[in-house]
Design an enzyme around this catalytic site. Sequence first.
Site, PDB file in Angstrom:
ATOM      1  CB  SER A  90      -0.890   0.004   1.253  1.00 62.16           C
ATOM      2  OG  SER A  90      -1.564   1.238   1.394  1.00 62.16           O
ATOM      3  CE1 TYR A 117      -3.713  -2.387   4.908  1.00 61.88           C
ATOM      4  CE2 TYR A 117      -3.127  -0.105   4.462  1.00 61.88           C
ATOM      5  CZ  TYR A 117      -3.522  -1.351   4.012  1.00 61.88           C
ATOM      6  OH  TYR A 117      -3.719  -1.555   2.671  1.00 61.88           O
TER       7      TYR A 117
END
Length: 283
Positions: free
Chosen positions: A150, A163
């Site tokens: 990401s 995350y």
Amino acid sequence: MAEAAAVPAPAPATVAFVTGASRGIGRSVALALAADGLAVGLLARDGDALAAVTAEITDAGGTAAWAVADVGDHAAVRDAVAHLHAELGVPGLLVNNAGRVDGEVPLWEADPTVWAGVVSANLLGSFHVSREVLALMVAAGGGRSVDIVSGAGARDWDVASAYTATKAGQLRLVGHVHEAGFDRGLRSFGIAPGTVRTDMTTSMALHAGRTDFTPVERTTEMIAAIARGELDDWSGRYLRVTHDSPASLAEHGSPEGQARRFGVLPWGDDDPNASETLVPARR
């Protein structure tokens, strides 16, 4: 003692294993690879959903097998990979897609149990699956691995600390596999898929009301090109499908030095963290 000769680049993949393959990006990747003629091994926690995706592939004339495992459980992963290996053979491509996101709060407000669960799914999960699958690849002469990462792992963000930390960790694993595995026939890639419409993204306050989602086909196109061996010059590097495509990367040519490698930005040419002082890339 003379060094061992480098193993040649791996052949195009004919078998792929995909984690988190029961839904979302993982399901789309599995279907796209099967449509390209690869036999696909599907791994996730939901057996009913995996069986449905497998049936979708086989009904269309493809080959697939599935196994249930929580990627955070190494023993379960080991057994699942062994099952898929027995069913389909050695994979030439691994796609580490399984993952979770934590609360959209700063670190000091984070739920420790949720935080640990994200680490287990994203970072330990990638390690557990890679540990088993890459060993098979090395013994067979090589293969390719993709981690779905990401943009949040490549920059600082004020929420979802688990995350962002785990996605940064996955990028570091991509570089590790490249450095440790290149001469053993391994190639590794980190792919950021943009903001794809999935259950995870639509559950986030950040994306409430969003309508401009990234088409998942950009990710499946990139992974298919990797499976064919078309992007091997980009091994060990970070690719973002919102800006990159197989065509644009091919047009660019081979990257140089630390371009798209995960690291610390130097403060001037004499900074000890300047790219020239980092461990040199294999390519």
